[in-house]
Write an enzyme that holds these catalytic residues in place. Structure first.
Site, mmCIF file in Angstrom:
data_model
loop_
_atom_site.group_PDB
_atom_site.id
_atom_site.type_symbol
_atom_site.label_atom_id
_atom_site.label_comp_id
_atom_site.label_asym_id
_atom_site.label_seq_id
_atom_site.Cartn_x
_atom_site.Cartn_y
_atom_site.Cartn_z
ATOM 1 N N ASP A 189 0.570 -1.172 -0.012
ATOM 2 C CA ASP A 189 -0.052 0.093 0.105
ATOM 3 C C ASP A 189 0.812 1.487 0.194
ATOM 4 O O ASP A 189 1.913 1.390 -0.644
ATOM 5 C CB ASP A 189 -0.782 0.047 1.126
ATOM 6 C CG ASP A 189 -2.500 0.628 1.048
ATOM 7 O OD1 ASP A 189 -2.200 1.760 0.820
ATOM 8 O OD2 ASP A 189 -3.144 -0.119 0.855
ATOM 9 N N HIS B 121 -3.232 5.880 3.625
ATOM 10 C CA HIS B 121 -4.005 4.737 3.414
ATOM 11 C C HIS B 121 -3.635 3.622 4.010
ATOM 12 O O HIS B 121 -4.418 2.494 4.615
ATOM 13 C CB HIS B 121 -4.013 4.808 1.851
ATOM 14 C CG HIS B 121 -5.271 3.852 1.358
ATOM 15 N ND1 HIS B 121 -4.877 2.391 0.995
ATOM 16 C CD2 HIS B 121 -6.525 3.870 0.962
ATOM 17 C CE1 HIS B 121 -6.051 1.712 0.390
ATOM 18 N NE2 HIS B 121 -6.846 2.833 0.244
ATOM 19 N N SER C 227 -11.261 -0.624 -0.326
ATOM 20 C CA SER C 227 -10.161 -0.709 0.097
ATOM 21 C C SER C 227 -10.163 -0.705 1.721
ATOM 22 O O SER C 227 -9.338 -1.465 2.440
ATOM 23 C CB SER C 227 -9.515 0.646 0.104
ATOM 24 O OG SER C 227 -8.784 0.925 -1.215
#
Length: 772
Positions: free
Chosen positions: A139, A171, A336
């Protein structure tokens, strides 16, 4: 008895091999007819082992690299019956199960087989606790020093040129905290390895991603990790290179969990979501219908869909770790966030079974997932919700009286208002609300509350407000009917894009009186006159109690009313007790009513076993059970079995409802209709018909009758119930109990109606072919 023969074993050598050459412990099961000569030949080929003999069967505990194992399996295929990694064995104790009061809704959803979430998150403390299992979060990097992840997160690889190894976007840290965060994690002990492929803007390249996946594959082997999981909460348009890379590592035994994508399109058009050997996860949220006890799983508006989706998981409005500080929080949306919920499930399963192949693990995941009615789901997309078994049946869930969106304020409000008229604007000085903004306001009202939004401006689909548990987003001010009592307004935004917020005004109309009125009707049985005053006690949902007294009417059929002064709502009363004392005579209680929202609601008197009127004698206590304003109808049809066409009964039978919460309620007594006829019986209930799991028909005091079908009706909606015991016609004896299952956990079931011709006999085969 088990005899253990140690032929050659050095713990020091085995540990040395494990450290230097990446060997793992395996158990090899040899075939039953293995001769002593074949066994000796086989053992000579091993370096470090323990021979275990149980009766006439031989097992070998050996330390092997992957290449050594594959060579043995090829060379001695005629001798080795099975092989497996040496797994951990633990006590079967519920002491490993614990609860968490401040968990987010996604954690609670994945351990429930329905969307009605309990207040607390129940989990197994051993989930993820296996050094042979590791999760690679590929990520934007992971902030491993965050308090959610400290001690269980390490840096692995950085494919982004010109950026530090840590997470500059947020994220990846958020994703990792869903997998193994101290508060926000589904598991609490899974080991996280950070692999950075996205820059501070959340962008990367296919080449960097392929490079990082290759590094993970090599690192797994070098570190001797038996079970490796890669979480890919990212995607791009269809890429042969990326898909082939993901496929290649699944063939090497790595488990891949991928987000379906947030393009509102077919996931099969994107990578890596279209790789069939991985696990592709679509996103859901929860939505509520006004006055409904049960929320609904709802497809996230931006989630991809289609046949490439393996399961759905929570992805809307997910709280997790942020990167502004080591204690920062952030709310994010999308597939996600759904993927790491499933990655955590995979990590929990591999904790106990690290030798599972990706194909076996994916098959297991699908087999335990729960089919639900996902609102807004697209045709051709699975309706399976990801599920992590292990805690069901260990605890008795306590369900909140308000939706998850309200309770997640955890009692922390920007302000609490108790004025009858008021207004609120946020942001107060104009401008825009912030990213990852979550704040609550509590508007208190002991009565009916009218809420009117004057302005409303939120990023469509991502930011918005919950008002009394009802979600609204976009730019059109929502409109709601009056609320009964307090209303919590909760703002929630994600990590990108903001807008100008909202302005709301409200008016509280207080109740006409501040008390609760309870009315008793004197029984219509001769001699029902009474002497004295009787104590009455109320108790409420929150456990508080009130006491008062009532003087029964001496007129048969007369009424007496007692008022309890309280700020509690009458609808929150869960029980009433009427007591008789030595110095008072008794009386017949014919009925009891409570004034709720301007209408008298009747209560049931189950104590003592009396019928209509209940004699309350000296030193008696009568418990009255609430039956408020959720009426539904139970339909009874008498069977028409040959030879019983003229059979009827005069016996009263009792109906009992069993709800999804585990509670039971005696609905009342029925007199069966004539043979072949159908009668409706309407009862009041604490819950609507949709909450009923089972209807029990309890035999009466005389002979029985043939019970053909039982159904539930709520308004115009009719639901036939399934009789698991007796088939078509159930003979109800005077001492029998027949249960009819409402099938609430089989939302994709279908119904077949068969008309049996009189005189026919035999067993009929039914074949069902699935469209998939």
């Amino acid at each position: 008895k088990a005899t253990v023969s140690v032929l050659y074993w050095s713990p020091q050598i085995s540990k040395h091999h494990m450290a230097l050459f990446g060997t793992q412990e395996y158990i090899l099961t040899l075939k039953a007819d293995t001769s002593s000569t074949d066994l000796e030949t086989f053992l000579i080929s091993l370096v470090s082992y323990v021979l275990l003999t149980v009766g006439k069967r031989s097992f070998v505990r050996a330390w092997l690299t992957t290449d050594m194992l594959n060579l043995l399996l090829l060379t001695y295929a005629w001798l080795i019956e099975a092989h497996e990694a040496n797994a951990q064995v633990k006590l079967q104790s519920t002491s490993d199960i614990t609860s968490q009061a401040d968990a987010w809704w996604g954690q609670r959803r994945v351990v429930q087989d329905h969307p009605h979430l309990p207040q607390d998150y129940y989990y197994d403390t051993t989930w993820g606790d296996n050094s042979a299992v590791a999760v690679y979060v590929v990520d934007s990097g992971v902030m491993c020093e965050h308090t959610e992840l400290v001690g269980k997160c390490t840096f692995g690889y950085n494919a982004v040129d010109g950026e530090s190894d840590t997470d500059l976007n947020g994220h990846g840290t958020h994703v990792a905290s869903i997998i193994s965060g101290t508060r926000f994690g589904v598991t609490k002990k899974a080991q996280i390895i950070s692999v950075k492929v996205l820059n501070k803007d959340g962008l990367g390249t296919v080449a960097d991603l392929v490079d990082a996946i290759g590094w993970v594959c090599r690192d797994k082997d070098a570190a001797g990790i038996e079970a490796a999981i890669i979480n890919l909460s990212l995607g791009t348009t269809y890429s042969d290179a990326l898909n082939n890379a993901v496929y290649a590592v699944t063939q090497q035994g790595l488990h891949i969990v991928m987000s379906a994508g947030n393009w509102k399109a077919n996931a099969c058009q994107y990578s890596p979501a279209s790789v069939s050997t991985g696990i592709t996860v679509a996103a859901t949220g929860l939505s509520y219908v006004a006055d409904s006890l049960m929320p609904t799983d709802t497809r996230d508006a931006y989630s991809n869909y289609g046949p490439c989706v393996t399961v759905h998981a929570p992805g809307a409005h997910i709280m997790g770790a942020g990167i502004d500080s080591t204690t920062a929080r952030a709310v994010r949306n999308g597939t996600s966030m759904a993927a790491p919920h499933v990655t955590a499930i995979v990590a929990a399963k591999l904790t106990e079974s690290p030798s599972m192949t990706p194909a076996q693990l994916k098959s297991w995941l699908v087999s335990v997932a729960k089919p639900t009615g996902i609102a807004g789901n697209v045709a051709g997309t699975t309706n399976l919700m990801a599920f992590l078994p292990g805690v069901e049946g260990v605890f008795t869930p306590v369900y909140p009286a308000v939706p998850y969106s309200m309770e997640n304020c955890f009692g922390h409000y920007e302000a609490e208002y108790s004025v009858l008229e008021g207004a609120l604007t946020y942001p107060a000085g104009g401008g825009r609300y912030g990213n990852n903004d979550m704040r609550c306001w509590n508007i208190q009202c002991d009565g009916t509350l009218d809420v009117e939004y004057l302005s409303f401006s939120f990023e469509e689909g991502y930011d918005g407000l919950y008002t009394g548990g009802l979600w609204a987003t976009g730019y059109a001010p929502p409109s709601y009917p009056p609320f009964d009592g307090d209303v919590v307004v909760r703002l929630q935004s994600d990590s990108v894009n903001t807008d100008t917020g909202f302005s709301v005004m409200w008016t509280c109309m207080p109740k006409s009186n501040s008390g609760i009125n309870v009315r008793f009707t004197t029984g219509t049985v001769p001699g029902a006159a009474s002497v004295g005053t009787f104590p009455v006690r109320l108790w409420f949902e929150d456990g508080t109690e009130l006491e008062g007294t009532v003087r029964p009417s001496d007129v048969l059929g007369g009424t007496a009313t007692v008022e309890f002064l309280t700020q509690q709502a009458a609808a929150s009363v869960v029980g009433i007790e009427v007591m008789a004392e030595y110095e008072t005579d008794g009386w017949f209680i014919d009925s009891c009513d409570v004034l709720i929202n301007g209408a008298w609601q009747q209560w049931v008197i189950p104590a003592h076993g009396h019928a209509t009127s209940q004699w309350l004698d000296a030193d008696d206590i009568s418990t009255l059970t609430f039956t408020p304003q959720n009426p539904f109808t139970v339909t009874i049809r008498i069977g028409t079995r040959s030879g019983k066409d003229t059979y009827s009964t005069m016996s009263l039978f009792t109906l009992v409802a069993v709800y999804g919460t585990g509670e039971t309620q005696t609905l009342g007594e029925i007199l069966p209709p004539d043979v072949g006829a159908s009668d409706d019986y309407t009862f009041a209930s604490r819950y609507p018909a949709s909450a009923v799991e089972v209807i029990q028909v309890v035999g009466g005091t005389s002979d029985g009758w043939y019970l053909h079908t039982v159904g539930l009706k709520e308004g115009a909606s009719y639901t036939p119930l399934v009789d698991p015991k007796h088939g078509t016609d159930a003979w109800m004896k005077y001492d029998g109990v027949t249960e009819y299952d409402a099938g609430r956990r089989q939302l994709n079931s279908f119904q077949m109606t068969c008309d049996v011709v009189e005189g026919s006999a035999g067993i009929f085969d039914v074949q069902v072919t699935s469209a998939s």
